[in-house]
Structures are given as structure tokens and as C-alpha cells.
Design an enzyme around this catalytic site. Structure first.
Site: not given
Ligand code: AQP
Length: 342
Positions: A125, A207, A210
């Protein structure tokens, strides 16, 4: 049907406790859904559960305030749309429970700079947000540790991407317990068998996220069926042409993983079903499976998001029940450190 809410506390004493959070940093993706949310509903039937909209975490990258406000309520509605029941689980907005920020500060003082520097999500990040490498982004796993430890969670359902952060939470809990005696439950990760890591449709080595600036890289849980079909059809694959799981086939491996999560078929069964067929046929099948998987969630969400009064009621009840548990742990930790409680 009118939405209603029971006002009595949600928790029972004996079951194991789980806690999981999701950031309102955008519209949740198929990755969030298959890697986390889908398991949460199943787990909420079995455990004493708490689920939070992690809005404090979301501001570690710059958010537009108006959008953030909207996304917080959207994610709250989504938690209900996946079938979580506010009479059975504690469903709350993280910033409504100040104990999270308070314990995070204390835990910061029991966390080493060196161990935090090794976190891969921080490294990733800070590259993608090079203009805003803030201390909050660095300390994110400590806030996550506070989230978990406040609820004395035994298990934390996370995607594989969050495993490293959970290990830090365990290290912090063990460190604090070894200095002051038993204060926090040391949590174990709960990683579902399928969908542990859904990859970007445009770069299957990364991965699905969002906050990906390229919307073609992810399917959002609220995408219309036509959009889902289009995004899956334009997913990056390879030139080789066979539907089977293998090295150098990141795009197909990812689509097979998604299809497997949606249909319950194993990789071998999928390979057998699509033997002799091209990627076009396979992508159409994956798209349809995803559309059907997300359809009930989207339909329920569309009803819930219109009922803002109900959502606020859910958030208020969640904050009250979450605060009761969180404050108990916070006071315990503060006493052990030597603070004078008011
Ligand atoms: N690509 C993924 N595959 C499987 N699990 C995923 N999670 C996130 N992306 C994937 C799981 O979703 C839960 C909530 O995630 P989060 O929103 O708290 O944080 P994150 O992992 O940072 O999710 P994003 O979508 O990648 O958000 P941004 O883009 O804002 O950083 C967690 O249990 C995560 O493991």
C-alpha cells in the site's frame, strides 16, 4: 416485509467467539464475498459472533468524506444482506466503539517498529499510495489487533491476505499476557478452504481489491448481471487454451477457483466438464455462476439500503452490545498497565 430488530443482548456465554471486519473503502468485491463474507454467515450460526464495518481502517488511505459516509451504510446493509442476523450477531460500526482507538494506542506501545516494517500489505500500500504513506497505514495491524483482542475472539475468519496481520495480533497478545498475566485470548485464524484468495481479473498475480482503480479488475457484489458477464469475459487468461489448473495459468486458475466456490465443484471436476471446450464457454459459465451466487445478496441489499432508519437502529444496538464487551477488556488492560480508571 418490514425490518424489525430485537433489543435484547445478542450473545450467549459458552460458544467460541469470532470477530471479523470489513473496510468500507469501496464497494466490496467478489473476493471479499468468497474469501470472507460467505463464510461469515455459516460461522455466525455456530459461534458467538461480532462483525464490524472497519471505518477507522478505511482512512489509512485518503477517502472522500461524502463517499465514505455512504459506503459505511452500504457495507452495513451488505452484512445484513448476506444473512447476518442482528439478533444473533453483534453487527457494528468500528468508530462507534471508542475502545478500539484507545486499546490501539496502548498496543502501539507494545509493538516493535521492526516487526511492523515486515508487513507486506504496508509495503504494497505504501507503493500504491506513495503520496500518503501515513503513520496510520503503518500502524493498521495494531488497530486490527485491538479490534480482535477487545472481543477476546478465539477465531478470526480472514482471507489468506490477512494471515500476517493475524500473526501480529497473536504476537502482541502473547507479549502483553507474558508481561501482565492473562489479559487477552490469543486468536487463531479461520481461513475457509475455498476462495481464500481471489485474484484480480486483469492482473491475476495480484489480489482482487475493492480499491483497484481499474474497475475491470474486480467484480463488485452490487454489479448488474450484464456487468458481471462483461468483466468475467474480459478477464485476462493465457494463449494456451485448455481449462485445467496449472503453473503459468494464473488467470484460468483464478477463474476455476471462483467457479469452484460458486458451484462446489472440485478443480478436477471442472477440468473434466470443460475438456475440449474453449475459454469462451468456460468464461460464460463462470459469469453465470457468479451472477447466480450474487443475485440474492444484491436483491436483499437493494431493499435494505432504502431503510436507513432500520440500519441506524442496527448500528446503535450493535454499538451498545459491542461497547459492553470492548470496555470490559479495555479496562482490564488499562488496569494492568497501571492507569487509574475514572
Ligand atoms: N481478493 C480477496 N480474496 C479473498 N479474500 C479477500 N479479502 C479481501 N480481498 C480478498 C478478505 O475480505 C475481508 C475484508 O477485507 P477488508 O475490506 O477488511 O480489507 P482488504 O483485505 O484490504 O480488502 P480489499 O478489498 O483489498 O480492500 P482495499 O482495496 O481497500 O484494500 C478480509 O477478511 C480479507 O481477507
Amino acid at each position: 416485509m418490514e425490518n424489525t430488530i430485537n433489543t435484547s443482548p445478542a450473545q450467549t456465554e459458552k460458544k467460541k467467539k469470532i470477530l471479523s471486519c470489513i473496510q468500507p473503502s469501496g464497494i466490496p468485491t467478489l473476493g471479499n464475498y468468497l474469501g470472507a463474507l460467505k463464510n461469515w454467515k455459516l460461522l455466525s450460526d455456530e459461534f458467538d459472533s461480532a462483525f464490524a464495518v472497519a471505518d477507522l481502517h478505511a482512512i489509512t488511505v485518503r477517502q472522500d468524506p461524502q463517499k465514505l459516509r455512504k459506503q459505511i451504510m452500504e457495507v452495513l446493509a451488505l452484512l445484513l444482506a448476506i444473512g447476518l442476523d442482528p439478533d444473533k450477531s453483534i453487527i457494528f460500526i468500528q468508530s462507534h466503539v471508542p475502545a478500539h482507538s484507545q486499546l490501539a494506542w496502548i498496543l502501539n506501545c507494545y509493538t516493535q517498529f521492526g516487526e511492523m516494517s515486515r508487513m507486506t500489505q504496508f509495503k504494497d500500500k505504501s507503493q500504491s499510495h506513495a503520496d500518503n504513506v501515513n503513520v496510520g497505514l503503518f500502524a493498521y495491524p495494531v488497530l486490527m489487533a485491538a479490534d480482535i483482542l477487545l472481543y477476546q475472539a478465539d477465531l478470526v475468519p480472514v482471507g489468506a491476505d490477512q494471515k500476517q496481520h493475524l500473526e501480529i495480533a497473536r504476537d502482541i497478545a502473547n507479549r502483553f499476557n507474558s508481561i501482565y498475566g492473562n489479559t487477552f485470548t490469543v486468536p487463531d485464524p479461520y481461513i475457509g478452504k475455498n476462495g481464500a484468495r481471489v485474484m484480480s481479473l486483469q492482473d491475476p498475480t495480484k489480489k482482487m481489491s475493492k480499491s483497484d482503480p481499474n474497475p475491470k479488475g474486480f467484480v463488485s457484489v452490487f454489479d448488474a448481471p450484464e456487468t458481471i458477464m462483461k468483466k468475467i469475459k474480459s478477464a485476462v487468461t493465457d494463449s494456451e487454451g485448455g481449462v485445467y489448473y496449472g503453473e503459468g495459468k494464473d488467470g484460468i486458475n483464478n477463474l476455476m477457483g471462483i467457479y469452484s466456490c460458486c458451484t462446489g465443484l472440485s478443480m478436477d471436476e471442472i477440468a473434466r466438464d470443460f475438456e475440449g471446450k474453449g475459454y469462451g464457454d468456460f468464461k460464460a459459465a463462470v459469469g453465470e455462476a457468479v451472477v447466480e451466487e450474487l443475485r440474492p445478496v444484491r436483491e436483499r441489499y437493494e431493499q435494505l439500503i432504502k431503510d436507513q432508519a432500520y440500519l441506524k437502529q442496527v448500528a446503535a444496538k450493535g454499538a451498545e452490545n459491542a461497547s459492553r464487551i470492548a470496555n470490559r477488556t479495555l479496562n482490564k488492560a488499562m488496569k494492568k498497565c497501571g492507569f487509574v480508571l475514572p
